[in-house]
Write a protein that holds these residues in place. Structure first.
Motif, PDB file in Angstrom:
ATOM      1  N   ASN A  99       0.853  -1.342  -0.065  1.00 57.25           N
ATOM      2  CA  ASN A  99       0.114  -0.072   0.002  1.00 57.25           C
ATOM      3  C   ASN A  99       0.842   1.530   0.056  1.00 57.25           C
ATOM      4  N   SER A 100       1.966   1.339   0.797  1.00 55.44           N
ATOM      5  CA  SER A 100       2.591   2.517   0.945  1.00 55.44           C
ATOM      6  C   SER A 100       3.743   2.763  -0.271  1.00 55.44           C
ATOM      7  N   LEU A 101       4.113   1.540  -1.014  1.00 55.00           N
ATOM      8  CA  LEU A 101       4.995   1.798  -1.966  1.00 55.00           C
ATOM      9  C   LEU A 101       4.055   2.091  -3.368  1.00 55.00           C
ATOM     10  N   SER A 102       2.753   1.919  -3.207  1.00 55.83           N
ATOM     11  CA  SER A 102       1.770   2.109  -4.267  1.00 55.83           C
ATOM     12  C   SER A 102       1.591   3.620  -4.545  1.00 55.83           C
ATOM     13  N   LEU A 103       2.095   4.199  -3.344  1.00 61.13           N
ATOM     14  CA  LEU A 103       1.783   5.947  -3.266  1.00 61.13           C
ATOM     15  C   LEU A 103       3.103   6.536  -3.926  1.00 61.13           C
ATOM     16  N   LYS A 104       4.093   5.764  -4.406  1.00 64.77           N
ATOM     17  CA  LYS A 104       5.242   6.605  -4.776  1.00 64.77           C
ATOM     18  C   LYS A 104       5.071   6.730  -6.240  1.00 64.77           C
ATOM     19  N   ASN A 105       6.066   7.334  -6.753  1.00 62.25           N
ATOM     20  CA  ASN A 105       6.216   7.758  -8.477  1.00 62.25           C
ATOM     21  C   ASN A 105       7.084   7.119  -9.020  1.00 62.25           C
ATOM     22  N   ASN A 106       8.302   7.089  -8.417  1.00 62.49           N
ATOM     23  CA  ASN A 106       9.447   6.200  -9.338  1.00 62.49           C
ATOM     24  C   ASN A 106      10.250   5.172  -8.272  1.00 62.49           C
ATOM     25  N   LEU A 107      10.075   4.068  -8.757  1.00 63.02           N
ATOM     26  CA  LEU A 107      10.878   2.937  -8.109  1.00 63.02           C
ATOM     27  C   LEU A 107      12.021   2.187  -8.772  1.00 63.02           C
ATOM     28  N   LEU A 108      13.047   2.262  -7.976  1.00 64.37           N
ATOM     29  CA  LEU A 108      14.274   1.324  -8.777  1.00 64.37           C
ATOM     30  C   LEU A 108      14.123  -0.082  -7.754  1.00 64.37           C
ATOM     31  N   MET A 109      14.436  -0.986  -8.614  1.00 62.70           N
ATOM     32  CA  MET A 109      14.544  -2.365  -7.798  1.00 62.70           C
ATOM     33  C   MET A 109      15.665  -3.120  -8.357  1.00 62.70           C
ATOM     34  N   ILE A 110      16.274  -3.568  -7.369  1.00 62.65           N
ATOM     35  CA  ILE A 110      17.782  -4.206  -7.606  1.00 62.65           C
ATOM     36  C   ILE A 110      17.619  -5.803  -7.384  1.00 62.65           C
TER      37      ILE A 110
END
Ligand code: 6GU
Length: 225
Positions: A99-110
């Motif tokens: 839920n909290s990550l769904s409120l962000k704009n840009n994510l980088l996953m490694i």
């Protein structure tokens, strides 16, 4: 939302987002996912991105330079809200984190491989470390796919009424109630009468009670949270 994923196995991440709800999210322009081959930032012409670990022992470690160069280059194009490292020793993923990550704009996953990434990359760049459960996968790719799916379906406008996230398991720390469709009688086993009563207040109450009972039986830990 835009998600960049860094991996040495981009093929593992081509198809997961091309179906069903993740496809819909992208078709509607609500989500873009871009998978990057880490070997683009390799230290030599052989595409090397890993090396033996200091102190000895089996297993390779993903090197600092390729990851640092990749992260720095991608960060020039986008300001990341979180740089996430998928790792079995991360914080265990749950609905609250999704839920909290769904409120962000840009994510980088490694995505890690082998023995993981050099500790200095975790210290210098990574802002969040996530595990998808207490078992070991061969690499972070399938975990990244799980994470993207759990976030992507929560973006406003992705789910319609018919698939609303509000009635999912875990959304209020409760498991979802049982569901039924046609026929009314399947080999002698009937659909509960209340579901065919047309009384929506009664149905809501029944579903809530079933959710609570199911959670008590299967996941009492959720009720303590
Ligand atoms: Cl994020 N990575 C790996 N390799 N294994 C895992 C995991 C992640 N989460 C659970 N097991």
């Amino acid at each position: 939302m835009h998600i960049d994923i860094l991996t040495v196995l981009p093929d593992l991440l081509t198809s997961p987002f091309e179906h069903s709800i993740m496809k819909r999210a992208q078709d509607k322009g609500l989500l873009t996912v871009k998978v990057h081959q880490l070997r683009q930032w390799a230290v030599n012409e052989y595409g090397q991105i890993d090396d033996y670990q200091y102190g000895g022992g089996a297993g390779m470690v993903m090197m600092c330079e390729p990851l640092a160069n990749a992260i720095e280059q991608l960060s020039k194009e986008r300001a990341y809200d979180e740089i996430i490292y998928l790792t079995p020793d991360g914080e265990r993923l749950n609905q609250k984190t999704a839920n909290s990550l769904s409120l962000k704009n840009n994510l980088l996953m490694i995505c890690g491989h082998y023995k993981g990434i050099d500790e200095r990359i975790r210290q210098q760049y990574v802002t969040k470390e996530i595990s998808i459960g207490d078992y070991v996968l061969s690499g972070g790719e399938l975990a990244a796919a799980v994470l993207v799916d759990s976030i992507g379906r929560l973006l406003p406008g992705v789910l319609g009424d018919e698939t609303s996230a509000l009635t999912d398991s875990f959304q209020d720390n409760l498991l979802a109630p049982p569901v039924y469709t046609r026929p009314v009688d399947f080999r002698g086993i009937k659909v509960p009468d209340v579901l065919m009563s047309g009384d929506h207040k009664k149905i809501d109450t029944w579903r809530y009670e079933q959710s609570v009972q199911r959670t008590k039986d299967r996941r009492p830990d959720l009720l303590e949270e």
